[in-house]
Design a protein around this motif. Structure first.
Motif, mmCIF file in Angstrom:
data_model
loop_
_atom_site.group_PDB
_atom_site.id
_atom_site.type_symbol
_atom_site.label_atom_id
_atom_site.label_comp_id
_atom_site.label_asym_id
_atom_site.label_seq_id
_atom_site.Cartn_x
_atom_site.Cartn_y
_atom_site.Cartn_z
ATOM 1 N N VAL A 107 97.218 90.628 33.342
ATOM 2 C CA VAL A 107 98.667 90.688 33.574
ATOM 3 C C VAL A 107 99.395 91.149 32.318
ATOM 4 O O VAL A 107 100.283 92.011 32.370
ATOM 5 C CB VAL A 107 99.199 89.318 34.053
ATOM 6 C CG1 VAL A 107 100.717 89.271 34.013
ATOM 7 C CG2 VAL A 107 98.694 89.011 35.443
ATOM 8 N N VAL A 108 99.021 90.599 31.164
ATOM 9 C CA VAL A 108 99.658 90.994 29.908
ATOM 10 C C VAL A 108 99.372 92.467 29.610
ATOM 11 O O VAL A 108 100.267 93.223 29.215
ATOM 12 C CB VAL A 108 99.193 90.094 28.745
ATOM 13 C CG1 VAL A 108 99.634 90.647 27.409
ATOM 14 C CG2 VAL A 108 99.721 88.686 28.937
ATOM 15 N N PHE A 109 98.137 92.901 29.814
ATOM 16 C CA PHE A 109 97.779 94.298 29.576
ATOM 17 C C PHE A 109 98.574 95.230 30.492
ATOM 18 O O PHE A 109 99.089 96.257 30.043
ATOM 19 C CB PHE A 109 96.275 94.512 29.781
ATOM 20 C CG PHE A 109 95.860 95.936 29.636
ATOM 21 C CD1 PHE A 109 95.758 96.523 28.383
ATOM 22 C CD2 PHE A 109 95.594 96.716 30.753
ATOM 23 C CE1 PHE A 109 95.392 97.844 28.244
ATOM 24 C CE2 PHE A 109 95.232 98.037 30.628
ATOM 25 C CZ PHE A 109 95.124 98.608 29.364
ATOM 26 N N VAL A 110 98.679 94.879 31.761
ATOM 27 C CA VAL A 110 99.421 95.718 32.712
ATOM 28 C C VAL A 110 100.891 95.778 32.326
ATOM 29 O O VAL A 110 101.514 96.849 32.366
ATOM 30 C CB VAL A 110 99.231 95.201 34.152
ATOM 31 C CG1 VAL A 110 100.212 95.854 35.112
ATOM 32 C CG2 VAL A 110 97.804 95.438 34.619
ATOM 33 N N PHE A 111 101.475 94.634 31.925
ATOM 34 C CA PHE A 111 102.881 94.637 31.538
ATOM 35 C C PHE A 111 103.113 95.507 30.300
ATOM 36 O O PHE A 111 104.074 96.279 30.255
ATOM 37 C CB PHE A 111 103.388 93.224 31.275
ATOM 38 C CG PHE A 111 104.815 93.194 30.829
ATOM 39 C CD1 PHE A 111 105.840 93.412 31.735
ATOM 40 C CD2 PHE A 111 105.142 92.991 29.502
ATOM 41 C CE1 PHE A 111 107.162 93.415 31.336
ATOM 42 C CE2 PHE A 111 106.460 92.993 29.084
ATOM 43 C CZ PHE A 111 107.469 93.200 30.004
ATOM 44 N N VAL A 112 102.251 95.384 29.297
ATOM 45 C CA VAL A 112 102.404 96.196 28.085
ATOM 46 C C VAL A 112 102.261 97.680 28.416
ATOM 47 O O VAL A 112 103.019 98.519 27.924
ATOM 48 C CB VAL A 112 101.404 95.752 26.994
ATOM 49 C CG1 VAL A 112 101.353 96.745 25.847
ATOM 50 C CG2 VAL A 112 101.777 94.377 26.475
ATOM 51 N N ALA A 113 101.295 98.012 29.278
ATOM 52 C CA ALA A 113 101.104 99.415 29.664
ATOM 53 C C ALA A 113 102.328 99.946 30.406
ATOM 54 O O ALA A 113 102.785 101.071 30.144
ATOM 55 C CB ALA A 113 99.852 99.561 30.525
#
Length: 126
Positions: A93-99
């Motif tokens: 979730v954090v990776f997707v949000f940052v991307a």
């Protein structure tokens, strides 16, 4: 559009980004370019209004992401997988949000620079 009205220009760019993103790849560049063109000023003003436009356009994207991930979490509650998949899911979730943040805000800022360039250094008139 009124030149120098940063938030109104950013809102127009965000609406264009949100609407065009369903059928145009890299739509935040288009929305940021429109906001940067309307903003005028210096190149840094164009980048600033483009980044604000991208941040506004990110709001519905985050809302949709929240709904999708809530549904996935609701469905997976009864799976009995344990703690590790939930922790791994948090990293995803954090990776997707940052991307999504880098994609939307970064491309909008680039578009703001391009829009300012088009306004002052080319013969194109919108």
């Amino acid at each position: 559009m009124e030149e120098g009205n940063t938030y109104l220009n950013a809102l127009v760019g965000a609406v264009v980004s949100a609407v065009a993103s369903s059928f145009i790849p890299f739509a935040p560049v288009l929305g940021g370019a429109l906001a940067g063109y309307f903003e005028g000023g210096t190149r840094s003003d164009g980048v600033k209004v483009g980044a604000i436009s991208g941040a506004i356009a990110l709001i519905p994207v985050v809302g949709i992401m929240f709904l999708i991930l809530s549904f996935i979490g609701f469905v997976s509650v009864g799976s009995g997988e344990g703690v590790l998949p939930f922790a791994f899911g948090g990293v995803i979730v954090v990776f997707v949000f940052v991307a999504l943040f880098v994609y939307t805000v970064g491309l909008s800022a680039l578009g703001g620079w391009i829009g300012n360039y088009v306004k002052y250094d080319t013969d194109i008139d919108i």
